[in-house]
Structure formats: C-alpha cells, structure tokens
Design a protein around this motif. Structure first.
Motif, PDB file in Angstrom:
ATOM      1  N   GLY A   1      -6.002  -3.607   3.399  1.00 48.11           N
ATOM      2  CA  GLY A   1      -6.472  -4.853   3.980  1.00 48.11           C
ATOM      3  C   GLY A   1      -7.883  -5.196   3.555  1.00 48.11           C
ATOM      4  N   ASN A   2      -8.218  -6.487   3.653  1.00 44.60           N
ATOM      5  CA  ASN A   2      -9.519  -6.960   3.171  1.00 44.60           C
ATOM      6  C   ASN A   2     -10.608  -6.916   4.226  1.00 44.60           C
ATOM      7  OD1 ASN A   2      -8.907  -9.091   4.876  1.00 44.60           O
ATOM      8  ND2 ASN A   2      -8.823 -10.653   3.264  1.00 44.60           N
ATOM      9  N   GLY A   3     -10.334  -6.296   5.385  1.00 44.38           N
ATOM     10  CA  GLY A   3     -11.325  -6.271   6.451  1.00 44.38           C
ATOM     11  C   GLY A   3     -12.017  -4.943   6.661  1.00 44.38           C
ATOM     12  N   TRP A   4     -11.711  -3.967   5.819  1.00 40.25           N
ATOM     13  CA  TRP A   4     -12.288  -2.638   6.042  1.00 40.25           C
ATOM     14  C   TRP A   4     -13.798  -2.592   5.850  1.00 40.25           C
ATOM     15  CZ3 TRP A   4     -10.796   1.479   8.562  1.00 40.25           C
ATOM     16  CH2 TRP A   4      -9.451   1.625   8.856  1.00 40.25           C
ATOM     17  N   ALA A   5     -14.326  -3.448   4.990  1.00 41.76           N
ATOM     18  CA  ALA A   5     -15.781  -3.460   4.804  1.00 41.76           C
ATOM     19  C   ALA A   5     -16.493  -3.812   6.109  1.00 41.76           C
ATOM     20  CB  ALA A   5     -16.163  -4.455   3.701  1.00 41.76           C
TER      21      ALA A   5
ATOM     22  N   ARG B   1       2.013   6.547   6.775  1.00 42.71           N
ATOM     23  CA  ARG B   1       1.563   5.447   7.629  1.00 42.71           C
ATOM     24  C   ARG B   1       0.400   4.735   6.946  1.00 42.71           C
ATOM     25  NH1 ARG B   1       1.701   5.915  13.335  1.00 42.71           N
ATOM     26  NH2 ARG B   1      -0.577   5.864  13.391  1.00 42.71           N
ATOM     27  N   VAL B   2       0.185   3.489   7.356  1.00 39.06           N
ATOM     28  CA  VAL B   2      -0.941   2.739   6.821  1.00 39.06           C
ATOM     29  C   VAL B   2      -1.558   1.924   7.952  1.00 39.06           C
ATOM     30  CG1 VAL B   2       0.619   0.899   6.041  1.00 39.06           C
ATOM     31  CG2 VAL B   2      -1.698   1.013   5.122  1.00 39.06           C
TER      32      VAL B   2
ATOM     33  N   ALA C   1       0.829  -1.209   0.000  1.00 37.83           N
ATOM     34  CA  ALA C   1       0.000   0.000   0.000  1.00 37.83           C
ATOM     35  C   ALA C   1       0.863   1.258   0.000  1.00 37.83           C
ATOM     36  CB  ALA C   1      -0.929  -0.013   1.211  1.00 37.83           C
ATOM     37  N   LEU C   2       1.905   1.277   0.803  1.00 39.63           N
ATOM     38  CA  LEU C   2       2.773   2.453   0.866  1.00 39.63           C
ATOM     39  C   LEU C   2       3.551   2.641  -0.426  1.00 39.63           C
ATOM     40  CD1 LEU C   2       4.000   2.130   4.555  1.00 39.63           C
ATOM     41  CD2 LEU C   2       2.531   3.926   3.632  1.00 39.63           C
ATOM     42  N   ASP C   3       3.852   1.567  -1.119  1.00 39.45           N
ATOM     43  CA  ASP C   3       4.488   1.690  -2.436  1.00 39.45           C
ATOM     44  C   ASP C   3       3.557   2.374  -3.434  1.00 39.45           C
ATOM     45  OD1 ASP C   3       6.899   0.649  -1.785  1.00 39.45           O
ATOM     46  OD2 ASP C   3       6.669  -1.227  -2.893  1.00 39.45           O
ATOM     47  N   GLN C   4       2.270   2.088  -3.315  1.00 41.34           N
ATOM     48  CA  GLN C   4       1.300   2.659  -4.252  1.00 41.34           C
ATOM     49  C   GLN C   4       1.063   4.142  -3.994  1.00 41.34           C
ATOM     50  OE1 GLN C   4      -2.352   0.446  -4.469  1.00 41.34           O
ATOM     51  NE2 GLN C   4      -1.348  -1.466  -5.071  1.00 41.34           N
ATOM     52  N   ILE C   5       1.215   4.567  -2.752  1.00 42.15           N
ATOM     53  CA  ILE C   5       0.927   5.954  -2.377  1.00 42.15           C
ATOM     54  C   ILE C   5       2.181   6.561  -1.752  1.00 42.15           C
ATOM     55  CG2 ILE C   5      -0.677   7.491  -1.178  1.00 42.15           C
ATOM     56  CD1 ILE C   5      -2.042   5.700  -3.198  1.00 42.15           C
TER      57      ILE C   5
ATOM     58  N   VAL D   1      -9.516   1.932   0.112  1.00 39.73           N
ATOM     59  CA  VAL D   1      -8.598   0.869   0.534  1.00 39.73           C
ATOM     60  C   VAL D   1      -7.695   0.552  -0.646  1.00 39.73           C
ATOM     61  CG1 VAL D   1      -8.418  -1.503   1.368  1.00 39.73           C
ATOM     62  CG2 VAL D   1     -10.309  -0.042   2.138  1.00 39.73           C
ATOM     63  N   TYR D   2      -6.376   0.602  -0.423  1.00 34.08           N
ATOM     64  CA  TYR D   2      -5.445   0.525  -1.545  1.00 34.08           C
ATOM     65  C   TYR D   2      -4.967  -0.877  -1.868  1.00 34.08           C
ATOM     66  CZ  TYR D   2      -5.426   5.564  -1.493  1.00 34.08           C
ATOM     67  OH  TYR D   2      -5.827   6.874  -1.559  1.00 34.08           O
ATOM     68  N   VAL D   3      -4.890  -1.764  -0.901  1.00 35.72           N
ATOM     69  CA  VAL D   3      -4.429  -3.131  -1.136  1.00 35.72           C
ATOM     70  C   VAL D   3      -5.252  -4.057  -0.258  1.00 35.72           C
ATOM     71  CG1 VAL D   3      -2.494  -4.747  -0.876  1.00 35.72           C
ATOM     72  CG2 VAL D   3      -2.073  -2.440  -1.715  1.00 35.72           C
ATOM     73  N   GLU D   4      -5.671  -5.183  -0.794  1.00 35.72           N
ATOM     74  CA  GLU D   4      -6.416  -6.150  -0.002  1.00 35.72           C
ATOM     75  C   GLU D   4      -5.625  -7.422   0.256  1.00 35.72           C
ATOM     76  OE1 GLU D   4     -10.338  -6.872  -1.373  1.00 35.72           O
ATOM     77  OE2 GLU D   4     -11.012  -4.821  -0.972  1.00 35.72           O
ATOM     78  N   ALA D   5      -4.976  -7.981  -0.762  1.00 38.37           N
ATOM     79  CA  ALA D   5      -4.299  -9.272  -0.613  1.00 38.37           C
ATOM     80  C   ALA D   5      -2.799  -9.105  -0.428  1.00 38.37           C
ATOM     81  CB  ALA D   5      -4.569 -10.141  -1.837  1.00 38.37           C
ATOM     82  N   PRO D   6      -2.202  -9.885   0.470  1.00 36.77           N
ATOM     83  CA  PRO D   6      -0.745  -9.893   0.590  1.00 36.77           C
ATOM     84  C   PRO D   6      -0.110 -10.611  -0.592  1.00 36.77           C
ATOM     85  CG  PRO D   6      -1.720 -11.512   2.063  1.00 36.77           C
ATOM     86  CD  PRO D   6      -2.864 -10.770   1.444  1.00 36.77           C
ATOM     87  N   HIS D   7       1.126 -10.247  -0.925  1.00 37.76           N
ATOM     88  CA  HIS D   7       1.859 -10.839  -2.039  1.00 37.76           C
ATOM     89  C   HIS D   7       3.226 -11.328  -1.569  1.00 37.76           C
ATOM     90  CE1 HIS D   7      -0.416  -9.602  -5.800  1.00 37.76           C
ATOM     91  NE2 HIS D   7      -1.083  -8.971  -4.849  1.00 37.76           N
TER      92      HIS D   7
END
Length: 226
Positions: free
Chosen positions: A163-167, A114-115, A105-109, A180-186
């Motif tokens: 993260g995928n839990g924000w909903a 902080r995230v 997420a921090l790479d994208q923004i 939400v910028y990223v949901e799945a870990p890679h």
C-alpha cells in the motif's frame, strides 16, 4: 469467461481484459494520471476490447475496485461500470481496493501468508485492513480509516506490507523503514479476484455497482468525529 475490469481508486487508473481460458494473459492499460480518470478510463477499456476484437456483448461480466480510495475516482469507476453493465445486461462485481493491493503483493511473495495493507486516505489518515492468502478477497478484519499513529503494525513472520500509505505510518510512529511490495492497485487483479464470484453466480445488477468509501464525510477536518 471474459471480464472487463476498471480501477480508479488512487492517482493511478487501469482497465483490464481477463479471459479465464488464458488467466496469465490478462491485457491491461495502466497509467499514473491524476485528475484524468474521467477522460482516460473509457478509452482505455475500449482500447482493450478493440485489440481483442470484442464488444460488450462478448463479455460475461464487469468488475471494479469499489474502494476505499479517492472519492472522485471511485464515483467515476462505479458510474462507468453501471452504464456499461446496464446497457449490455451484464452482472457486476465490486472488489475491495485493499484486497486488490493485497492480492498483487501476495503474488510477489509466495512464502507470505498474510499482508497488511495501508493506503493513503489523505487528510492525515490511512485506510487499512489485513488479508490472509487463503481468504482473499475477504479481509481478516474490518476495512477502516484511522490516524497512522494509531495503526497496530503486524509483526508476524509470514506477514508482509503493501500500500501507498506506509510512509505515513513510518513517519508518525518513528519506525524503521518498512519493505513495501505493492503501492498501486491494478485492474488485472480486480478481474482475477472477481472471476470466481462471477463464475459462481455472485454478480450483481448494474444498479448495485456502488462505491464503498469507509470514510463518508470527505469534508470533515482530520481528527473530527466519525
């Protein structure tokens, strides 16, 4: 330095082959494959090694997402890494799944400092931690599990969400929709975070490649004692 990384904390699974000589050229196999982690992870890792013309003996270390996350997936990833590392005599690094999500997420923004990461923990709960860019993969606070209604949502102007839990948080707290910028870990991010640790001699023996569950009693009912 060449690192093979494994990630199986969610319904997604991934393997990545990282070379510090070409850090932007990390090869990754990523799939959304619920309940297929045991069948797909090892072939995915072997595919990457074959494509690069490498064997385990050519690697400098192994890395995996240690959790928190799905209990079965974490055990599969840890077991696979333990077996590969023991057989090849390689050091291992475990990286927080929440930190893995935070890093992407921090790479994208780039302007974010902080995230706040929120992952679905099932059973009506979430895993959460907040990470500062300068401190990754270490969290600002303790990784914890809680009801989504109990989360204190960060409001700083330089803080983003992943993260995928924000909903679950949005629904339980009747919030406006959150970006939400990223949901799945890679696995590629697992390898990237593990690289400085392996480089600095912080790798551990194969037997210490252990999952971190945060919530240890998977069978308890939500709202029960922890």
């Amino acid at each position: 330095m060449k690192i093979l990384a494994i990630e199986a904390s969610t319904e997604a699974l991934s393997a990545a082959l990282f070379d510090s000589a070409q850090p932007d050229g990390t090869a990754e196999v990523f799939e959304i494959a619920p309940r297929a982690h045991a069948q797909r992870l090892l072939p995915a890792a072997q595919q990457l090694l074959d494509q690069a013309g490498l064997g385990l003996a050519d690697l400098d270390g192994l890395a995996f997402a240690r959790g928190p996350g799905a209990f079965t997936g974490l055990r599969i990833a840890a077991g696979l890494v333990q077996g590969l590392a023991a057989g090849a005599g390689l050091p291992v690094v475990g990286i927080s799944t929440l930190a893995v999500v935070a890093a992407r997420a921090l790479d994208q923004i780039p302007e974010a400092g902080r995230v706040q990461v929120v992952q679905d923990a099932r059973m009506g709960e979430i895993y959460t931690a907040t990470f500062a860019r300068a401190d990754l993969p270490v969290s600002d606070d303790v990784e914890r599990v809680m009801a989504p209604a109990d989360l204190e949502v960060a409001t700083g102007s330089d803080t983003i969400r992943a993260g995928n839990g924000w909903a679950l948080v949005v629904e339980s707290q009747a919030l406006a929709e959150q970006t939400v910028y990223v949901e799945a870990p890679h696995a590629a991010d697992v390898a990237r975070l593990a690289w400085p640790m392996l480089r600095d001699g912080q790798g551990r023996p194969a037997a210490e490649a252990l999952p971190v569950y945060v919530r240890d009693d998977v069978a308890r009912k939500p709202g029960g004692s922890r």
